[in-house]
Design an enzyme around this catalytic site. Structure first.
Site, short mmCIF file in Angstrom:
data_model
loop_
_atom_site.label_atom_id
_atom_site.label_comp_id
_atom_site.label_asym_id
_atom_site.label_seq_id
_atom_site.Cartn_x
_atom_site.Cartn_y
_atom_site.Cartn_z
N THR A 90 0.82 -1.20 0.00
CA THR A 90 0.00 0.00 0.00
C THR A 90 0.86 1.25 0.00
O THR A 90 1.94 1.25 0.57
CB THR A 90 -0.89 -0.01 1.26
OG1 THR A 90 -1.69 -1.17 1.22
CG2 THR A 90 -1.75 1.22 1.38
N VAL A 91 0.33 2.33 -0.62
CA VAL A 91 0.98 3.64 -0.51
C VAL A 91 -0.01 4.60 0.13
O VAL A 91 -1.20 4.58 -0.16
CB VAL A 91 1.45 4.19 -1.88
CG1 VAL A 91 2.58 3.32 -2.44
CG2 VAL A 91 0.32 4.30 -2.88
#
Length: 534
Positions: free
Chosen positions: A350-351
């Site tokens: 995830t970012v």
């Protein structure tokens, strides 16, 4: 916000102080957002540009086939965006039982409809100041010209190759030399550049109803999967209100299910009952109470939380009911770790990035392919790396998260937001699977209860509950704290590669109500990231 500006932890980063800010987990993506601000765009434009760039420069965590969520303060009020995709129209429990015996972790049958591109378009149409095509210019340049891969991304990339090299399209896209790129080695992604140009020219129509959708459909058919162009064409974003709870004189906002943000709110609601401020920020007592609250919150989240349309027995409001949280908090033994089960509330890879501008707009934004490169499937010629969010479903009969056509799976990615007396205070988030609610709780306790500044709260050593009595800790945690928690019954195994296992956050906090002092921004030292501004 008022902070103690010292940093008691052994790190070299200082918070950024500026009136216009972008903070992401990759410096080139942060610069992409800053370009939009310098061009006359606003915080929403900056967030979209940074998110698009991250699909290129941090492909081990997100891609053009991701989902995303956002919380936006538009200068007057909060808005929530859910752009996670649904299950294909032919997905049923029997489909998976007969074909796989389970819901697979990788491959095309783990892919739900990707929602990220639609999220960008929706944010731009509702709040953006610049033409949508302008926002994708930095991402297109990075994809076509290439960039030097950073150390954290290179390490995560190399770790994924043994598991994913045989997935359709993966090696062609992400192993250009027959391996993962090394640190500082140039990586170009012209196929993704081609798709980004098509998205820019059509405001996303090419992705959901045009040539990209047709390419995804054809590739799925080739590999015996069920995702179809019709599923893509039917995708719609959801504008939602936040769910929230009071903590330490503030209101903490998360998005409603199908995400796990409710777990953070439940844990904070329990800690509010337990007067956690009695104990120091790095004390055994404080860490123990936080761990126990998180365990109780996750027990309920995993049992009851799903696509909100299917939460017919227990609703989000039931789980956040103050009386129920008092009941759950009463189960916490200050002298002993417990292994709790789900309660029964009264019926009713995830970012993460954030941005803020001088006019007061703020964005909390998260985007993910789920586990590393997600499904591992990459559509050839188009560079669309597809998530594996379908793995978030269950086959358990009667569970609200059981797989069904057109249903959103349980999601791990959660943007957070903080307000006080109806006014914005901070956009924040911590990426990293089930570390996300745990990171929200740990950092907010440090900032709101103990006044630690955002970079210090980011850099403080973290713990991570896994299951039962098992809790991992970062090597930087004080030995006395580790031993004290062990004495209370917590089971510990030192974790290697702490920056991979304990999440990574970005924080942007207003320094004054009138914005004359701007913002304080932090970017977690566990990633290659950076906070930038002017």
């Amino acid at each position: 916000m008022q902070f103690q500006w010292n940093n008691p932890y052994p790190v070299s980063r200082a918070p950024l102080l500026a009136r216009n800010v972008v903070a992401t987990s990759q410096p080139l993506a942060a610069q992409a957002g800053l370009r939009m601000l310098l061009k006359g765009g606003n915080a929403i434009d900056a967030a979209i540009a940074a998110a698009a760039a991250l699909t290129v420069v941090e492909p081990c965590s997100n891609g053009l086939g991701s989902d995303n969520f956002a919380i936006v303060w538009d200068g007057q009020q909060l808005h929530g965006l859910n752009s996670s995709g649904v299950a294909p129209a032919t997905w049923t429990p029997d489909y998976f039982r007969s074909k796989h015996g389970k819901i697979p972790l990788r491959g095309f049958d783990a892919v739900t409809v990707p929602g990220a591109v639609a999220g960008w378009v929706a944010l731009s149409e509702r709040f953006g100041a610049l033409p949508f095509a302008d926002l994708l210019e930095p991402a297109i340049e990075l994809a076509e010209a290439g960039y030097a891969v950073g150390p954290v991304v290179a390490d995560k990339w190399a770790r994924a190759v043994p598991q994913l090299h045989d997935q359709p399209g993966f090696a062609q896209a992400f192993m250009p030399r027959g391996r993962a790129p090394q640190v500082a080695e140039r990586f170009a992604f012209p196929d993704a550049g081609r798709t980004l140009r098509a998205i820019a020219a059509t405001k996303g129509e090419a992705f959901y109803r045009g040539e990209v959708a047709q390419a995804i459909d054809a590739f799925a058919r080739e590999h015996g999967a069920q995702l179809r162009a019709a599923d893509l064409a039917a995708h719609q974003v959801q504008w939602v209100d936040t769910i929230h709870t009071g903590f330490a004189g503030h209101t903490v906002h998360e998005l409603p299910p199908n995400g796990q943000g409710i777990a953070a709110l439940m844990a904070l609601g329990m800690l509010e009952q337990l007067d956690i401020g009695r104990f120091g920020p790095d004390s055994v007592e404080s860490a123990h109470l936080q761990i126990e609250a998180i365990k109780l919150a996750f027990a309920d989240t995993y049992r009851w939380v799903a696509d909100e349309r299917f939460m017919t027995e227990v609703r989000a409001a039931d789980l956040l009911d103050p009386a129920y949280l008092r009941e759950r908090a009463a189960l916490i033994d200050p002298k002993r770790a417990i292994d709790p089960g789900a309660g029964h509330p009264p019926r009713g890879g995830t970012v993460y990035l954030n941005t803020a501008d001088a006019q007061g707009r703020m964005v909390s934004f998260i985007q993910s392919n789920y586990l590393g490169f997600g499904s591992g499937v990459v559509v050839p010629g188009w560079g669309v790396s597809l998530q594996n969010r379908g793995h978030g479903f269950t086959l358990q009969d009667g569970h609200p998260n059981q797989v069904a056509p057109g249903k959103r799976p349980f999601h791990t990615i959660i943007p957070g937001f903080l307000s006080r007396d109806g006014q914005p205070v901070m956009a924040f988030g911590v990426m990293g699977a089930n570390m996300q609610p745990q990171g929200h709780v740990q950092t907010l306790v440090r900032m709101l209860v103990h006044g630690q500044q955002p970079q210090a709260a980011c850099d403080a050593p973290r713990w991570k509950w896994g299951q039962g009595l098992d809790v991992d800790f970062e090597p930087t945690m004080a030995p006395a704290l580790r031993e004290g928690l062990k004495d209370l019954g917590h089971r510990f195994e030192p974790a290697a590669d702490a920056y991979l296992d304990f999440g990574s956050g970005q924080f942007i906090a207003r320094l004054s109500d009138d914005l004359q002092d701007g913002y304080a921004a932090a970017s977690d030292s566990r990633r290659d990231g950076q906070a930038v501004g002017y």
